[in-house]
Design an enzyme around this catalytic site. Structure first.
Site, PDB file in Angstrom:
ATOM      1  CE1 TYR A 132      12.920   0.486  -1.649  1.00  0.00           C
ATOM      2  CE2 TYR A 132      12.992  -2.555  -2.371  1.00  0.00           C
ATOM      3  CZ  TYR A 132      12.955  -0.826  -2.646  1.00  0.00           C
ATOM      4  OH  TYR A 132      14.138  -0.597  -3.566  1.00  0.00           O
ATOM      5  CG  HIS A 144      18.823   0.739  -0.275  1.00  0.00           C
ATOM      6  ND1 HIS A 144      18.158   1.068  -0.180  1.00  0.00           N
ATOM      7  CD2 HIS A 144      18.372   1.560  -2.403  1.00  0.00           C
ATOM      8  CE1 HIS A 144      16.722   1.220  -0.303  1.00  0.00           C
ATOM      9  NE2 HIS A 144      17.065   1.825  -2.324  1.00  0.00           N
TER      10      HIS A 144
END
Length: 320
Positions: free
Chosen positions: A60, A145
């Site tokens: 992010y 992830h």
């Protein structure tokens, strides 16, 4: 360390997560830049609204989200919040590209690049790097992830075991996997001793793919669910779905738009706004511990809190 006990009897009321949690992708400048002051105000509002679980990731904003979340949480008592981050992408400096923009959805300079690394060594390094960016001594939850990404499927079992090893060593409290791939999640839940899954876009008013096998498997094996993407990229985030809404990160098709508008009509007939039903829907399943939503501004968080707390008559769920 044994797997953390997860009770599914009204789990979202008793678990430290709370019904509403905060996903901090927006603080990595997802789709548009957010200045530091706005990011700090958003996090302060989340805390004011009673949110105590914060999720972030190196992906992010090339670490920007982690740095912002960590700076805020360092001023809070450590036993009063839960924080998760993710592994799978290592961040490596590329100063020669600092004049360029990152080539993903994040509006940040390309002074760092992501490198896939699902090895045990890479996962440990990723955790260490995240702790440095966060400025914290520990994280409560560590997720693998996006294991659905091309090229890493064969490495998934070893990567999951590396997470479990970190938990057994006491370096993290809970471990899990975050993805929208229901088949991958079901396989891991069946074969690995994980605590949680982060389920994206697959248990919503528009997409209930996870309901048939994955959620029952989670209940049977004591695996908690953090549900994300409940607005399906935005189409369910408005009381009346818009023609230009996004679904599954792309333009909405006429059939999906018509479906969403039918759902909105049913909600309206019960005096409920569609986003309120979208937020609260999955919490009816006892394996869902919390719903994590993103917001780049304080007013968005306040609206999400109001929708999460809005009363919904039981009859609505049957009609939906």
């Amino acid at each position: 360390m044994a797997r953390a006990d997860v009770s599914f009897s009204n789990a979202h009321d008793t678990d430290p997560f709370g019904r509403l949690s905060y996903g901090a992708a927006a603080l990595g400048n997802l789709f548009q830049a957010v200045d530091d002051e706005t990011a700090a105000e958003t996090l302060a509002t989340a805390w004011e609204l009673g949110i105590r679980y914060f999720d972030t990731a190196p992906h992010y904003g090339l670490g920007l989200s982690e740095r912002r979340v960590g700076e805020f949480l360092r001023g809070k008592p450590r036993d009063e919040f839960q924080i998760s981050t993710k592994v799978g992408r290592l961040l490596e400096p590329t100063p020669e590209r600092a004049h360029l923009k990152d080539d993903t959805w994040f509006d940040v300079p390309a002074a760092t690049r992501r490198r896939w690394d699902y090895s045990a060594e890479g996962i440990r390094r990723s955790l260490e790097d995240s702790l440095d960016r966060l400025g914290l001594d520990s994280v409560d939850i560590l997720y693998l992830h996006d294991p659905e990404q091309f090229g890493v499927h064969a490495e998934i079992p070893g990567a999951v075991q590396a997470l479990i090893d970190l938990r057994e060593e006491g370096l993290v409290g809970r471990v899990g996997v975050g993805t929208s791939d229901v088949d991958i999640l079901r396989s891991i839940v069946r074969t690995a001793d994980i605590d949680l899954i982060m389920l994206s876009n697959r248990y919503t008013l528009l997409n209930r793919e996870a309901a048939d096998e994955l959620l029952p498997e989670c209940r049977e094996r004591g695996v908690g669910v953090v549900n994300v993407g409940v607005f399906n990229s935005g189409i369910l985030a408005s009381p009346t779905p818009r023609d230009d809404a996004h679904y599954e990160y792309g333009a909405v098709t006429p059939s999906v738009l018509a479906h969403a508008r039918r759902l909105a009509d049913v909600c309206r007939s019960h005096g409920v706004e569609l986003p309120a039903a979208a937020l609260q829907f999955s919490l009816r399943d006892p394996s869902v511990l919390t719903v994590a939503v993103g917001a780049g501004r304080a007013e968005q968080l306040r609206q999400n809190r109001a929708w999460m707390d809005a009363p919904i008559p039981e009859a609505l769920w049957g009609d939906l």
